[in-house]
Scaffold this active site. Structure first.
Site, mmCIF file in Angstrom:
data_model
loop_
_atom_site.group_PDB
_atom_site.id
_atom_site.type_symbol
_atom_site.label_atom_id
_atom_site.label_comp_id
_atom_site.label_asym_id
_atom_site.label_seq_id
_atom_site.Cartn_x
_atom_site.Cartn_y
_atom_site.Cartn_z
ATOM 1 N N SER A 60 0.857 -1.178 0.000
ATOM 2 C CA SER A 60 0.000 0.000 0.000
ATOM 3 C C SER A 60 0.892 1.225 0.000
ATOM 4 O O SER A 60 2.089 1.139 0.332
ATOM 5 C CB SER A 60 -0.877 -0.014 1.258
ATOM 6 O OG SER A 60 -1.490 1.238 1.478
ATOM 7 N N TYR A 72 -2.422 -0.741 10.582
ATOM 8 C CA TYR A 72 -2.457 -1.077 9.155
ATOM 9 C C TYR A 72 -1.140 -0.707 8.488
ATOM 10 O O TYR A 72 -0.563 -1.510 7.747
ATOM 11 C CB TYR A 72 -3.610 -0.335 8.480
ATOM 12 C CG TYR A 72 -3.663 -0.528 6.979
ATOM 13 C CD1 TYR A 72 -4.108 -1.723 6.436
ATOM 14 C CD2 TYR A 72 -3.253 0.489 6.113
ATOM 15 C CE1 TYR A 72 -4.156 -1.907 5.053
ATOM 16 C CE2 TYR A 72 -3.292 0.315 4.735
ATOM 17 C CZ TYR A 72 -3.739 -0.887 4.212
ATOM 18 O OH TYR A 72 -3.773 -1.058 2.845
#
Length: 206
Positions: free
Chosen positions: A145, A158
């Site tokens: 990501s 995350y």
């Protein structure tokens, strides 16, 4: 991945294939002639993707899989090899995220992200390596990501899991390149997922 028709006839496993990036990847690979094993927890959604692939002349199977369960991952790999052939490509896409400030102490949500994004990804990569090493080729694609490069408030856990994906991928690449295996790490930004509010009332993608 290679371009043109060089993917035709190869076999791929795509985790998190029920929606979003995983679904799009499964459809694109099938269109390129790859035989695709679609894996996710939502078997009904997988079957919808498989129907699209079949209608377009592609080949796929659906395997209901929770990537946090090692026994289910082993079944996924076994079913793929049995029904489609040796695994050439793993798209390690399954993942989820929650927006949660650390001060809110959302411990269960933190653990779920760690289990899926770290343990699940690691277990899937490990499950295909033996076969790839024996055949002297393979491609492991790990979904990171933009949060794997930079931290964002509210996404500490995350972001931490995606930093893991980056470090894991870099190290794995050095370990397996001598066997003809490639490791790619992709860092997408925000992605719109169909029916997200209906299927995932919590802010997550899986």
């Amino acid at each position: 991945m290679a371009s043109g028709n060089s993917l035709a006839g190869k076999v791929a496993i795509v985790t998190g294939a029920s929606s979003g990036i995983g679904k799009a990847t499964g459809l694109a690979l099938a269109k390129a002639g790859v035989k695709v094993a679609l894996a996710a927890r939502r078997i009904d959604k997988l079957q919808e993707v498989a129907k699209q692939i079949s209608e377009n002349g592609g080949v796929s199977i659906c395997v209901e899989t929770d990537v946090t369960k090692r026994d289910q991952i082993k079944v996924l790999v076994h079913e793929t090899i049995t029904q489609l052939g040796p695994v050439d490509i793993l798209v390690n896409n399954a993942g989820l995220w929650y927006y949660s400030l650390m001060q809110n102490q959302m411990e269960d949500l933190w653990e779920e992200q760690i289990d899926v994004n770290i343990k699940g990804l690691t277990n899937c990569a490990a499950a295909v390596l033996d076969g790839m090493i024996k055949q002297g080729s393979g491609h492991v694609v790990n979904m990171s990501s933009d949060s794997g490069k930079k931290g964002f408030p509210g996404l500490a856990v995350y972001t931490g899991t995606k930093f893991y994906v980056e470090g894991f991928s870099q190290t794995l690449r050095q370990e397996v390149c001598k066997f003809g295996i490639r490791v790619t790490c992709i860092q997408p930004g925000d992605v719109t997922v169909e029916d997200r509010e209906k299927t995932h009332p919590d802010p997550r993608v899986c």
